[in-house]
Design an enzyme around this catalytic site. Structure first.
Site, short mmCIF file in Angstrom:
data_model
loop_
_atom_site.label_atom_id
_atom_site.label_comp_id
_atom_site.label_asym_id
_atom_site.label_seq_id
_atom_site.Cartn_x
_atom_site.Cartn_y
_atom_site.Cartn_z
N HIS A 50 7.15 0.52 0.29
CA HIS A 50 6.57 0.00 -0.95
C HIS A 50 6.92 -1.48 -1.10
CE1 HIS A 50 7.36 4.38 -1.98
NE2 HIS A 50 6.06 4.28 -2.21
N GLN A 102 -3.40 15.48 -7.16
CA GLN A 102 -3.51 15.44 -5.70
C GLN A 102 -2.57 16.42 -5.00
OE1 GLN A 102 -2.28 11.24 -5.80
NE2 GLN A 102 -1.06 11.67 -3.97
N GLY A 106 -0.77 0.96 1.90
CA GLY A 106 -0.10 0.98 3.19
C GLY A 106 -0.92 1.67 4.27
N ASP A 120 -0.68 5.43 5.37
CA ASP A 120 -1.67 6.41 4.90
C ASP A 120 -3.05 5.87 5.27
OD1 ASP A 120 0.11 8.31 3.11
OD2 ASP A 120 0.76 6.26 2.72
N GLN A 150 -6.16 7.20 3.65
CA GLN A 150 -6.23 6.82 2.24
C GLN A 150 -6.84 5.42 2.08
OE1 GLN A 150 -3.15 7.69 -0.90
NE2 GLN A 150 -2.48 5.64 -0.36
N SER A 170 8.94 8.40 1.00
CA SER A 170 9.75 8.99 -0.08
C SER A 170 10.25 10.36 0.34
CB SER A 170 8.91 9.11 -1.35
OG SER A 170 8.38 7.85 -1.67
P1 AMP Z 1 3.29 6.63 -2.22
O1 AMP Z 1 4.32 6.26 -3.24
O2 AMP Z 1 3.81 7.45 -1.11
O3 AMP Z 1 2.03 7.16 -2.85
O4 AMP Z 1 2.87 5.28 -1.54
C1 AMP Z 1 2.42 4.19 -2.30
C2 AMP Z 1 1.87 3.15 -1.37
O5 AMP Z 1 2.90 2.73 -0.47
C3 AMP Z 1 0.71 3.68 -0.51
O6 AMP Z 1 -0.27 2.66 -0.39
C4 AMP Z 1 1.39 3.95 0.80
O7 AMP Z 1 0.51 3.86 1.91
C5 AMP Z 1 2.41 2.82 0.85
N1 AMP Z 1 3.49 3.14 1.79
C6 AMP Z 1 4.29 4.22 1.79
N2 AMP Z 1 5.14 4.20 2.84
C7 AMP Z 1 4.86 3.06 3.52
C8 AMP Z 1 5.39 2.45 4.69
N3 AMP Z 1 6.39 3.01 5.39
N4 AMP Z 1 4.87 1.28 5.09
C9 AMP Z 1 3.85 0.68 4.40
N5 AMP Z 1 3.32 1.21 3.28
C10 AMP Z 1 3.81 2.38 2.84
#
Ligand code: AMP
Length: 298
Positions: free
Chosen positions: A47, A71, A157, A160, A163, A196
């Site tokens: 993040h 989701q 990111g 995903d 996504q 996470s």
């Molecule tokens: P999340 O909280 O898992 O829904 O992720 C929120 C955003 O952070 C999404 O756009 C994810 O793709 C991005 N994200 C999560 N982990 C990573 C990572 N290791 N590297 C880059 N982006 C990430």
């Protein structure tokens, strides 16, 4: 509400849609650009990479934290999803973001959500197939968040990968004005993609998480050696994953980088190796975009 963090900058913390709207309107009226990083919290360096990119490219950065019930198809997964609002707030503030949007479920869904966004084709494979309704939930909440925050640029990111593709397509199909930027996957030194859910791994399974990325890299190395037969590449990948203790493969596929349709014959540069693997009860995803042989980007 403002929170004065260690770096001395002010983080505006907003729980109401009306508050984040007026905060952003304020910035807009003085000509500032707004970057947006939607998250589900339990923040980590992945993040962090998105937040830093937003701060670099935009005058003001809004981070949202909302664990979106729409989701999750398994209630247990929703209930066990890691949450730590206090640490998240400090993390965001220390990076220098300007606003946090932290709505409750009631704020986001005050009545049953009857309008659900859905997308064809790109969602047929990978997580779209493995998790029915998953992308409907994501598209719906991201569209709502975009209406609330009205960002110029939103950061997602590439971890995903599907996504990002789905959201890009939504923005194109619905003529939305927001620019979507995909940020490369941030990894620990071991190669493990920050996630996470890593927090939920047992001590025994934790060291095995690195083997997922190693398997992806080994498959790309085969591709660089001239093997482009998809069956051979995927057999190698799936066999490597099958040797990981306590692992269960949900999927391990090769897809076209734009349409996300399964490749069945020859692999090419820009195709994406994507996997979802359970280590114990924790589902991890990762991917690798096939690069040119001598690329430094792999
Ligand atoms: P999340 O909280 O898992 O829904 O992720 C929120 C955003 O952070 C999404 O756009 C994810 O793709 C991005 N994200 C999560 N982990 C990573 C990572 N290791 N590297 C880059 N982006 C990430």
């Amino acid at each position: 509400m403002f929170y004065l963090g260690e770096s001395g900058s002010m983080l505006s913390v907003n729980r109401r849609i009306s508050d984040i709207r007026s905060q952003v309107a304020d910035w807009r009226s003085s000509g500032r650009t707004v970057g947006f990083v939607p998250t589900m919290g339990a923040l980590h360096e992945g993040h962090g990479a998105l937040i830093r990119a937003s701060i670099e490219h935009c005058d003001r950065t809004v981070v949202s934290i909302f664990v979106n019930p729409l989701q999750f198809d398994r209630k247990e997964d929703l209930l066990t999803y890691p949450r730590d609002d206090k640490a998240d707030q400090a993390f965001i503030e220390d990076l220098g973001a300007h606003a946090l949007f932290l709505p409750s479920v009631e704020e986001m869904y005050p009545q049953e959500q009857w309008t659900i966004l859905t997308q064809k084709t790109i969602t047929n494979n990978l997580d779209g197939q493995a998790r029915p309704g998953f992308f409907d939930g994501i598209l719906t909440v991201v569209l709502k968040l975009f209406h609330m925050v009205s960002p110029d640029v939103a950061f997602f990111g590439l971890k995903d990968y599907q996504q990002v593709a789905v959201i890009r397509r939504m923005v194109a199909d619905l003529n939305m004005e927001v620019e979507i930027r995909g940020i490369p996957t941030a990894r620990e030194a071991s190669g493990v993609a920050y996630a996470s859910r890593n927090k939920l791994l047992s001590e025994d399974d934790r060291p095995h998480a690195a083997l997922l990325y190693q398997a992806l890299q080994a498959t790309e190395a085969q591709f660089h050696q001239g093997i482009d037969d998809v069956d051979i590449l995927l057999d190698g990948l799936r066999n490597a994953l099958a040797t990981i203790p306590n692992a269960r493969i949900d999927y391990a596929d090769l897809v076209d980088g734009v349409s996300l349709q399964l490749k069945t014959k020859k692999a090419s540069v820009g195709d994406v190796l994507a996997l979802a693997v359970y280590l114990g009860s924790v589902r991890l995803i990762d991917n690798l975009i096939l690069s040119e042989k001598n690329s430094f980007l792999s």
